[in-house]
Scaffold this motif. Structure first.
Motif, PDB file in Angstrom:
ATOM      1  N   HIS A 281     -15.719  -3.703  -3.489  1.00 28.03           N
ATOM      2  CA  HIS A 281     -15.377  -4.462  -2.281  1.00 28.03           C
ATOM      3  C   HIS A 281     -16.596  -4.812  -1.456  1.00 28.03           C
ATOM      4  CE1 HIS A 281     -10.877  -3.177  -2.150  1.00 28.03           C
ATOM      5  NE2 HIS A 281     -11.201  -3.930  -3.176  1.00 28.03           N
TER       6      HIS A 281
ATOM      7  N   SER B 183      -7.867  -0.712 -11.294  1.00 29.08           N
ATOM      8  CA  SER B 183      -7.766   0.574 -10.610  1.00 29.08           C
ATOM      9  C   SER B 183      -6.311   1.073 -10.618  1.00 29.08           C
ATOM     10  CB  SER B 183      -8.298   0.464  -9.184  1.00 29.08           C
ATOM     11  OG  SER B 183      -7.573  -0.507  -8.496  1.00 29.08           O
ATOM     12  N   HIS B 184      -5.398   0.125 -10.509  1.00 21.09           N
ATOM     13  CA  HIS B 184      -3.991   0.532 -10.560  1.00 21.09           C
ATOM     14  C   HIS B 184      -3.661   1.142 -11.901  1.00 21.09           C
ATOM     15  CE1 HIS B 184       0.406  -0.081 -10.914  1.00 21.09           C
ATOM     16  NE2 HIS B 184       0.368   0.309  -9.624  1.00 21.09           N
TER      17      HIS B 184
ATOM     18  N   ARG C   8      -5.110   4.536 -12.155  1.00 20.14           N
ATOM     19  CA  ARG C   8      -4.535   5.514 -11.239  1.00 20.14           C
ATOM     20  C   ARG C   8      -3.139   5.989 -11.656  1.00 20.14           C
ATOM     21  NH1 ARG C   8      -6.507   2.681  -5.671  1.00 20.14           N
ATOM     22  NH2 ARG C   8      -8.123   4.207  -5.139  1.00 20.14           N
ATOM     23  N   THR C   9      -2.419   5.094 -12.280  1.00 21.13           N
ATOM     24  CA  THR C   9      -1.054   5.477 -12.613  1.00 21.13           C
ATOM     25  C   THR C   9      -1.004   6.692 -13.556  1.00 21.13           C
ATOM     26  OG1 THR C   9      -0.315   3.255 -12.168  1.00 21.13           O
ATOM     27  CG2 THR C   9       1.156   4.606 -13.499  1.00 21.13           C
TER      28      THR C   9
ATOM     29  N   SER D 100      -8.311  -4.754  -8.770  1.00 20.88           N
ATOM     30  CA  SER D 100      -7.077  -4.182  -8.257  1.00 20.88           C
ATOM     31  C   SER D 100      -6.194  -3.690  -9.397  1.00 20.88           C
ATOM     32  CB  SER D 100      -6.361  -5.266  -7.447  1.00 20.88           C
ATOM     33  OG  SER D 100      -5.160  -4.768  -6.961  1.00 20.88           O
TER      34      SER D 100
ATOM     35  N   PHE E 120     -12.097   5.702  -6.356  1.00  9.49           N
ATOM     36  CA  PHE E 120     -12.162   5.210  -4.979  1.00  9.49           C
ATOM     37  C   PHE E 120     -13.554   4.664  -4.659  1.00  9.49           C
ATOM     38  CE2 PHE E 120     -13.054   5.789  -0.480  1.00  9.49           C
ATOM     39  CZ  PHE E 120     -11.987   5.095   0.075  1.00  9.49           C
TER      40      PHE E 120
ATOM     41  N   SER F  56     -11.225  -9.875  -7.790  1.00  7.43           N
ATOM     42  CA  SER F  56     -10.466  -8.975  -6.940  1.00  7.43           C
ATOM     43  C   SER F  56      -9.183  -8.524  -7.633  1.00  7.43           C
ATOM     44  CB  SER F  56     -10.153  -9.698  -5.641  1.00  7.43           C
ATOM     45  OG  SER F  56      -9.137  -9.045  -4.958  1.00  7.43           O
ATOM     46  N   GLU F  57      -8.521  -9.493  -8.252  1.00  5.56           N
ATOM     47  CA  GLU F  57      -7.279  -9.150  -8.942  1.00  5.56           C
ATOM     48  C   GLU F  57      -7.541  -8.202 -10.106  1.00  5.56           C
ATOM     49  OE1 GLU F  57      -5.429 -12.889  -9.863  1.00  5.56           O
ATOM     50  OE2 GLU F  57      -5.100 -13.265  -7.716  1.00  5.56           O
TER      51      GLU F  57
ATOM     52  N   ASP G 276      -4.739   9.796  -5.104  1.00 13.72           N
ATOM     53  CA  ASP G 276      -5.671  10.533  -4.262  1.00 13.72           C
ATOM     54  C   ASP G 276      -5.011  11.695  -3.526  1.00 13.72           C
ATOM     55  OD1 ASP G 276      -7.355   8.625  -5.126  1.00 13.72           O
ATOM     56  OD2 ASP G 276      -7.657   7.621  -3.200  1.00 13.72           O
TER      57      ASP G 276
ATOM     58  N   ASN H  90      -0.527   2.781  -5.994  1.00 13.39           N
ATOM     59  CA  ASN H  90      -1.895   2.907  -6.507  1.00 13.39           C
ATOM     60  C   ASN H  90      -2.711   1.652  -6.230  1.00 13.39           C
ATOM     61  OD1 ASN H  90      -2.434   5.478  -7.380  1.00 13.39           O
ATOM     62  ND2 ASN H  90      -1.259   5.216  -9.268  1.00 13.39           N
TER      63      ASN H  90
ATOM     64  N   LEU I 201     -14.181   1.365  -6.401  1.00 20.42           N
ATOM     65  CA  LEU I 201     -13.451   0.284  -5.739  1.00 20.42           C
ATOM     66  C   LEU I 201     -14.132  -0.139  -4.442  1.00 20.42           C
ATOM     67  CD1 LEU I 201      -9.687   1.189  -6.073  1.00 20.42           C
ATOM     68  CD2 LEU I 201     -10.770  -0.948  -6.720  1.00 20.42           C
TER      69      LEU I 201
ATOM     70  N   ALA J  49     -10.234  10.725  -9.202  1.00 18.96           N
ATOM     71  CA  ALA J  49      -9.652   9.891  -8.155  1.00 18.96           C
ATOM     72  C   ALA J  49     -10.742   9.442  -7.177  1.00 18.96           C
ATOM     73  CB  ALA J  49      -8.566  10.662  -7.414  1.00 18.96           C
TER      74      ALA J  49
ATOM     75  N   LEU K 102      -3.365   8.791 -13.958  1.00 21.64           N
ATOM     76  CA  LEU K 102      -3.991   9.894 -13.217  1.00 21.64           C
ATOM     77  C   LEU K 102      -2.966  10.550 -12.290  1.00 21.64           C
ATOM     78  CD1 LEU K 102      -6.626  11.384 -12.581  1.00 21.64           C
ATOM     79  CD2 LEU K 102      -7.086   9.675 -10.817  1.00 21.64           C
ATOM     80  N   THR K 103      -2.169   9.714 -11.662  1.00 19.01           N
ATOM     81  CA  THR K 103      -1.135  10.234 -10.772  1.00 19.01           C
ATOM     82  C   THR K 103      -0.167  11.138 -11.545  1.00 19.01           C
ATOM     83  OG1 THR K 103      -1.274   8.162  -9.560  1.00 19.01           O
ATOM     84  CG2 THR K 103       0.625   9.555  -9.086  1.00 19.01           C
TER      85      THR K 103
END
Lengths: 125, 719
Positions: free
Chosen positions: B542, B487-488, B491-492, B484, B535, B480-481, A111, A88, B538, B531, B494-495
């Protein structure tokens, strides 16, 4: 499920979240492949060295030894099987680093549906 | 470069401005005094030319004077001789009377003609013989002659023979004693030729007494008794002058000759050109002299302009000399002025440049950025105080060394590239670099190094500027950290959710009822949407952090669009929308495939999302003004006119859309605009509510250097 050319191949999933690892296992095994799961980098390295899988689905953020180190190990041992990153993390820098370390592909877990993942990794088996 | 023993503190701002003012003052004062000197010299030259021209003129005029004097002498001599000759003729005529006591008219005429008097003596108006007639003999005399005026007198002097130039002159019988008796008696007594007076019409009378032959004439008494008559001459000044002084009208000479009587009354004047008068000219040459004979005195006055006898060239020479001198001095002055002026301008320029250089040096010295100047080999020639603060090395330590002193932290390829660019390509280098202070602490710096190029690209050295960006880099890394990690962490779960739903939907855990499957399907869609949102966020993060690298490659636009069509095909089919792509084959663009794909994905996603069922979406591609223009048109809800100026703003959502659905983040079009700009292009749109919207992308056909972001470039150190 119809037998696919990939039937009987071994896929190693290195993923620290057991729940997620098991869901991948359940869904991928439908396609006739054998799935091993490990929960951290150390276990992954051990499994790789002993089981010689046909494909590794590698998470990056794992306790103790992370995915980058596992990649490094695989590269040093010059294993021929493909490694696909399933994480992720999505920073460009991470992706580049994995590429440099020899990863075949890089997918963001959240995703992709499981079916999409299967479609993508089929070709590597 | 300043000398080592000058402390920085001594160079206050006043030092930078001090030099310019005195220089300017000095050069200004010098300018003025030099111009004054030049003007004085000019005047001196003009004076000298004037003086010289006057000397020359005087010399020439004294020449003219002597010529004039000579001319006057000549004329005077000629006139004097002529006058004497005229008078002397009386002696010749007396000879006739000495030969015979009685002379009749016939004899006289023959004699006069023999002497050729009329021709030889052009000034003569007449000659005559006046016979003495005592009162006692009047009646006898009057038998043959008349006498006028007829009054009675003691004796008469009556003209008995006359030869006159002017035949109208009725002189026969004229008794001269009536008017000039005393003068004639004086002549008789003196026995000599003499002037006796002037007649009314202007002729001068001269008389010579004639005594009877054989009688003694030694005393007055004897002369009175022997007196017989007079030879009389009438001399006309006008005839005399005009006959003696012959002026040629064609001659270049300008001259006036006047004859005046002893009381300076003008008798006659002759001039050339006709009408020339001495009174009318300035500084005439003028001389008066005398003509005299037989008791007559005339004044001869001759006058000429000062240029008398001079040629045209001689007359003009002094003026030409002066003009030449003046012209020459003006020329000299002009040359002098130009030389002085250009020299002064050069001095001023030098002063200004010195002052600017001072200011420039001051600016460099006080700049907050580290600035070093090196020779072409990188040896440090100058380092400003900020460079001491940044690197920790003193100036003395840096001078003569190279920036390797605090460098050498980057991979060798970096330095190879760096030197190739600044030394071989002679182009400025921009980038981020990792350096190390004297105390060993590393720091991030933004560097800009420019070659210093002289004539014909000759390399003199380099100017390097470093800006300490360590804290900024730390901040960037932290951000940035965080992004990162965040979002991680999002996402976890969500996954896990998506995998769960996938697993349930796959039927691996048992068959689902229709309702259960439908609900799960909706849940899965929300997961997909989430998701996508993560994205997008993020990506924006960036882009905003400047960390998106543009990686150019040949991208076949048509292929890219077909891939996207597959991706969004399900949604399009579900809404029964008509989708067409008009893409000329082999439309290949040098651009970043991934970023462009993201742009198209957002546009297509918007188009399907905001177009009602059975609407149509059309993508067209064509070249326009050096750009590739890609239009994505829909027949959707459109954007309200009053909101159109904010379409590309972050979090923008159309009012008409928000009424229909709360779905959407308002980030898609912002991302489209940001990424398009990053690709060196721009985006625009046209929209009408309830009719449709067309979004247009304009991408450069040839990628420009601005398309890549140097800050996020490969110079970034990995640690």
């Amino acid at each position: 499920m119809a037998a696919t050319p990939a039937a009987g191949k071994t896929i190693l999933i290195a993923e620290d979240e057991d729940f997620i690892a098991n869901l991948y296992k359940v869904n991928l095994e439908k396609h006739g492949v054998r799935v091993l799961t490990v929960g951290d980098g150390n276990e992954a390295i051990a499994a790789i060295d002993s089981a010689q899988p046909d494909l590794v689905l590698l998470d990056l953020l794992m306790p103790d030894v992370d995915g980058f180190q596992v990649l490094d190990h695989i590269r040093k041992k010059q294993y021929a099987f493909p490694v696909v990153i399933l994480t992720n993390l999505s920073q460009e820098i991470d992706k580049q680093k994995c590429e440099e370390l020899g990863a075949k592909d890089f997918f963001v877990k959240s995703d992709l549906s499981v079916e999409e993942l299967w479609e993508r990794i089929c070709g590597y088996l | 470069m300043e000398s080592k023993d000058t402390p920085y503190a001594s160079a206050g701002p006043q030092h930078a401005y001090m030099p310019s003012q005195p220089y300017r003052r000095v050069s200004g004062r010098m300018h003025a005094s030099l111009v004054v000197v030049g003007a004085v010299v000019l005047l001196l030259f003009l004076g000298l030319s004037w003086q010289g021209s006057r000397l020359v003129r005087d010399a020439i005029e004294s020449d003219a004077m002597s010529v004039f004097e000579k001319e006057v002498d000549t004329i005077q001599r000629a006139l004097q001789t002529g006058l004497e000759d005229h008078v002397q003729v009386l002696y010749s005529l007396r000879g006739l009377f000495l030969a015979s006591a009685q002379v009749d008219a016939e004899e006289w005429d023959a004699f006069v003609q023999g002497l050729d008097i009329i021709r030889r003596f052009p000034g003569m108006a007449f000659v005559a013989y006046a016979e003495r007639v005592p009162a006692s003999k009047r009646s006898l005399f009057e038998e043959q002659h008349r006498i006028f005026p007829p009054e009675e007198r003691d004796e008469y002097m009556v003209m008995t023979v006359v030869t006159a130039r002017d035949r109208d002159l009725a002189l026969l019988g004229w008794d001269v004693s009536a008017e000039y008796g005393a003068s004639f008696q004086r002549v008789r007594d003196a026995g000599e030729l003499s002037s006796v007076g002037r007649m009314e019409h202007g002729d001068y009378l001269f008389a010579l007494p004639v005594y009877r032959q054989g009688e003694a004439t030694d005393s007055v008494r004897e002369r009175r008794s022997a007196h017989q008559g007079f030879i009389v001459l009438g001399l006309r000044p006008s005839l005399f002058l005009s006959s003696q002084v012959i002026l040629h009208p064609e001659s270049v000479t300008t001259l006036a000759v006047s004859l005046l009587d002893e009381r300076e009354a003008l008798l006659y004047e002759q001039s050339i050109p006709q009408g020339f008068r001495c009174q009318d000219i300035l500084h005439p040459l003028q001389r008066s002299t005398f003509l005299h004979t037989a008791g007559l005195v005339w004044i001869l006055r001759i006058c000429a302009p000062s240029s008398f006898g001079l040629t045209d060239a001689q007359v003009k020479f002094p003026l030409l000399l002066f003009l030449g001198g003046a012209g020459f001095s003006l020329l000299v002055f002009t040359v002098f002025y130009l030389i002085v002026n250009s020299r002064i301008r050069a001095l001023r320029l030098a002063a200004r440049m010195t002052s600017e250089l001072g200011k420039f040096q001051l600016a460099v010295r006080h700049a907050s950025n580290h600035i070093v100047i090196t020779d072409p080999d990188g040896v440090i020639l100058y380092a400003n105080p900020a460079s001491e603060r940044l690197t920790g090395y003193s100036r003395e330590e840096m001078l003569g060394q190279t920036p390797k002193l605090w460098g050498k932290q980057m991979p060798p390829e970096f330095y190879q590239r760096f030197w190739k660019r600044i030394k071989e390509d002679r182009l400025p280098f921009d980038g981020e670099i990792l350096n190390r202070r004297k105390d060993g602490v590393p720091y991030d710096a933004l560097i800009h190094v420019s070659p210093i190029l002289g004539h014909e690209q000759k390399l003199f050295g380099f100017v390097g500027i470093e800006e300490d960006i360590t804290s900024r880099k730390q901040l960037e890394r932290a951000r940035s950290e965080f992004v990162s990690l965040a979002s991680h962490q999002l996402r976890t779960p969500l996954t896990a959710m998506r995998l769960t739903m996938d697993t349930l939907l796959s039927g691996a855990l048992g068959a689902l009822t229709g309702n259960q499957e439908a609900l799960l399907q909706r849940a899965k869609e929300y997961g997909v949407h989430m998701a996508e949102t993560i994205f997008t966020m993020l990506t924006i993060s960036h882009v905003e952090a400047g960390k998106v690298t543009v990686q150019h490659s040949a991208v076949d636009i048509c292929v890219l669009l077909r891939e996207l069509e597959r991706e969004y095909g399900n949604e399009i089919r579900r809404k029964e929308q008509q989708y067409t792509v008009e893409c000329p084959p082999n439309t290949v663009l040098q651009t970043d495939a991934k970023l462009l794909r993201e742009v198209f994905a957002n546009l297509l996603s918007n188009a399907t999302k905001y177009t009602p069922d059975r609407g149509s979406i059309r993508t067209t591609i064509r070249e326009e003004d050096g750009h590739l223009r890609i239009d994505v048109s829909d027949t959707g809800y459109g954007i309200p006119a009053h909101q159109q100026d904010r379409v590309f703003h972050k979090f923008f959502r159309g009012e008409n859309i928000m009424k229909r659905s709360t779905d959407g983040t308002g980030l898609g079009l912002y991302l489209v605009a940001s990424l398009t700009t990053l690709l060196g292009g721009y985006a625009s749109f046209q929209s009408q509510e309830n009719v449709g919207t067309t979004f247009s992308l304009f991408l450069p056909l040839t990628p420009s250097s601005h398309g890549s972001n140097p800050r996020s470039g490969e110079d970034h150190p990995h640690r």
